[in-house]
Design a protein around this motif. Structure first.
Motif, mmCIF file in Angstrom:
data_model
loop_
_atom_site.group_PDB
_atom_site.id
_atom_site.type_symbol
_atom_site.label_atom_id
_atom_site.label_comp_id
_atom_site.label_asym_id
_atom_site.label_seq_id
_atom_site.Cartn_x
_atom_site.Cartn_y
_atom_site.Cartn_z
ATOM 1 N N GLU A 9 20.042 75.495 -32.661
ATOM 2 C CA GLU A 9 18.996 75.612 -31.641
ATOM 3 C C GLU A 9 17.816 76.428 -32.181
ATOM 4 N N ARG A 10 18.097 77.480 -32.936
ATOM 5 C CA ARG A 10 17.021 78.301 -33.525
ATOM 6 C C ARG A 10 16.241 77.481 -34.554
ATOM 7 N N ARG A 11 16.929 76.678 -35.331
ATOM 8 C CA ARG A 11 16.236 75.833 -36.315
ATOM 9 C C ARG A 11 15.338 74.819 -35.600
ATOM 10 N N ARG A 12 15.828 74.253 -34.496
ATOM 11 C CA ARG A 12 15.000 73.314 -33.712
ATOM 12 C C ARG A 12 13.781 74.035 -33.115
ATOM 13 N N HIS A 13 13.989 75.273 -32.696
ATOM 14 C CA HIS A 13 12.891 76.071 -32.141
ATOM 15 C C HIS A 13 11.792 76.269 -33.198
ATOM 16 N N VAL A 14 12.210 76.556 -34.425
ATOM 17 C CA VAL A 14 11.255 76.695 -35.527
ATOM 18 C C VAL A 14 10.565 75.354 -35.794
ATOM 19 N N ALA A 15 11.338 74.265 -35.778
ATOM 20 C CA ALA A 15 10.762 72.932 -36.008
ATOM 21 C C ALA A 15 9.698 72.610 -34.964
ATOM 22 N N THR A 51 15.186 79.080 -46.294
ATOM 23 C CA THR A 51 14.909 79.940 -47.440
ATOM 24 C C THR A 51 13.563 79.658 -48.092
ATOM 25 N N SER A 52 12.985 78.479 -47.806
ATOM 26 C CA SER A 52 11.678 78.139 -48.378
ATOM 27 C C SER A 52 10.921 77.231 -47.418
ATOM 28 N N LYS A 53 9.626 77.121 -47.663
ATOM 29 C CA LYS A 53 8.811 76.224 -46.847
ATOM 30 C C LYS A 53 9.264 74.780 -47.040
ATOM 31 N N ASP A 54 9.614 74.398 -48.270
ATOM 32 C CA ASP A 54 10.073 73.028 -48.531
ATOM 33 C C ASP A 54 11.326 72.697 -47.728
ATOM 34 N N GLU A 55 12.276 73.634 -47.686
ATOM 35 C CA GLU A 55 13.490 73.410 -46.910
ATOM 36 C C GLU A 55 13.153 73.248 -45.425
ATOM 37 N N MET A 56 12.244 74.084 -44.940
ATOM 38 C CA MET A 56 11.832 74.006 -43.544
ATOM 39 C C MET A 56 11.182 72.646 -43.255
ATOM 40 N N LEU A 57 10.311 72.195 -44.146
ATOM 41 C CA LEU A 57 9.617 70.926 -43.925
ATOM 42 C C LEU A 57 10.580 69.743 -43.985
ATOM 43 N N ARG A 58 11.557 69.781 -44.887
ATOM 44 C CA ARG A 58 12.559 68.709 -44.929
ATOM 45 C C ARG A 58 13.328 68.656 -43.612
ATOM 46 N N TYR A 59 13.655 69.812 -43.075
ATOM 47 C CA TYR A 59 14.350 69.850 -41.786
ATOM 48 C C TYR A 59 13.450 69.279 -40.681
ATOM 49 N N VAL A 60 12.181 69.647 -40.693
ATOM 50 C CA VAL A 60 11.263 69.187 -39.645
ATOM 51 C C VAL A 60 11.089 67.673 -39.707
ATOM 52 N N VAL A 61 11.045 67.099 -40.921
ATOM 53 C CA VAL A 61 10.944 65.639 -41.047
ATOM 54 C C VAL A 61 12.137 64.979 -40.356
ATOM 55 N N LYS A 62 13.335 65.492 -40.630
ATOM 56 C CA LYS A 62 14.535 64.925 -40.001
ATOM 57 C C LYS A 62 14.513 65.143 -38.495
ATOM 58 N N TYR A 63 14.121 66.328 -38.085
ATOM 59 C CA TYR A 63 14.078 66.654 -36.656
ATOM 60 C C TYR A 63 13.087 65.748 -35.925
ATOM 61 N N VAL A 68 12.103 61.336 -32.003
ATOM 62 C CA VAL A 68 11.515 60.053 -31.606
ATOM 63 C C VAL A 68 12.611 59.009 -31.454
ATOM 64 N N THR A 69 13.570 59.015 -32.362
ATOM 65 C CA THR A 69 14.683 58.068 -32.301
ATOM 66 C C THR A 69 15.478 58.238 -31.011
ATOM 67 N N GLU A 121 13.274 63.652 -52.028
ATOM 68 C CA GLU A 121 14.114 63.909 -50.848
ATOM 69 C C GLU A 121 13.389 63.526 -49.560
ATOM 70 N N LEU A 122 12.096 63.883 -49.479
ATOM 71 C CA LEU A 122 11.322 63.547 -48.279
ATOM 72 C C LEU A 122 11.101 62.043 -48.175
ATOM 73 N N ILE A 123 10.816 61.405 -49.299
ATOM 74 C CA ILE A 123 10.596 59.956 -49.286
ATOM 75 C C ILE A 123 11.857 59.246 -48.810
ATOM 76 N N GLU A 124 13.021 59.692 -49.272
ATOM 77 C CA GLU A 124 14.273 59.047 -48.867
ATOM 78 C C GLU A 124 14.513 59.234 -47.377
ATOM 79 N N ASP A 125 14.211 60.409 -46.839
ATOM 80 C CA ASP A 125 14.349 60.636 -45.390
ATOM 81 C C ASP A 125 13.441 59.689 -44.612
#
Length: 197
Positions: A9-15, A51-63, A68-69, A121-125
């Motif tokens: 839930e905290r990760r979604r809040h950040v997203a 731990t990094s902005k890249d990790e956060m952005l990968r999570y946000v792409v999935k979120y 939307v799905t 990783e982002l392209i595959e997502d």
């Protein structure tokens, strides 16, 4: 007794904070410190979950894709007994930036697509999300053909690609207010009517 924290839930809040920043100011402004301020959290708390902005952005792409799905799938659940064209129109409306929430999602999605260039990783997502959506739309078109609502000679796979391209093209005109929401929905309705028997 210590308070139990729901980490997901905290990760979604950040997203959600990242999506608000990306929709309002652009993804370039979604620095960890700015995200923490937007989320009402300390920088250390955000770094605890990412731990990094890249990790956060990968999570946000999935979120973002999941959010939307979920709305599209919820519409599919409500579509039983509804004409396929009516459902496809409501799906398109869900994907078009017709209100502030969907505008922010579309802007963020565009920014993530731009960011994904050169990040496998982002392209595959993004590929997985696109593949899932294309397959669902093709399946709906096939169901419309079986029900006699859509023309039998259509190629569902190609029609799915075309419909999604129409939605993307209309969205590109909606974001900068070149096109009006009613005009975009009318264009989708017109396209779907051309597929009818």
């Amino acid at each position: 007794m210590p308070k139990k924290v729901d980490h997901e839930e905290r990760r979604r809040h950040v997203a959600e904070a990242v999506l608000r920043i990306a929709g309002r100011d652009g993804l370039g402004q979604a620095k960890l410190r700015d995200v923490a301020a937007e989320a009402g959290m300390s920088l250390g708390s955000v770094q605890h979950y990412f731990t990094s902005k890249d990790e956060m952005l990968r999570y946000v792409v999935k979120y973002l894709g999941e959010t939307v799905t979920e709305r599209i799938v919820a519409g599919m659940g409500e579509s039983s007994g509804r004409p396929v064209r009516a459902f496809l129109l409501s799906m398109a409306a869900e994907m078009l930036p017709l209100d502030e929430r969907r505008r922010a999602e579309r802007r963020a999605g565009q920014a993530f697509t731009d960011l994904a260039v050169g990040v496998p990783e982002l392209i595959e997502d993004l590929r997985q999300g696109d593949r899932w959506l294309r397959e669902r739309v093709a399946e709906l078109i096939w169901q419309g053909q079986r029900a006699g609502e859509l023309r039998p000679g259509l190629d569902p796979e190609r029609e799915a690609v075309v419909l999604l391209a129409v939605i993307d093209g209309l969205a590109a005109g909606l974001l900068p207010d070149i096109r009006e929401p009613r005009q975009a929905l009318d264009a989708v309705r017109y396209h779907l009517d051309r597929l009818a028997t």
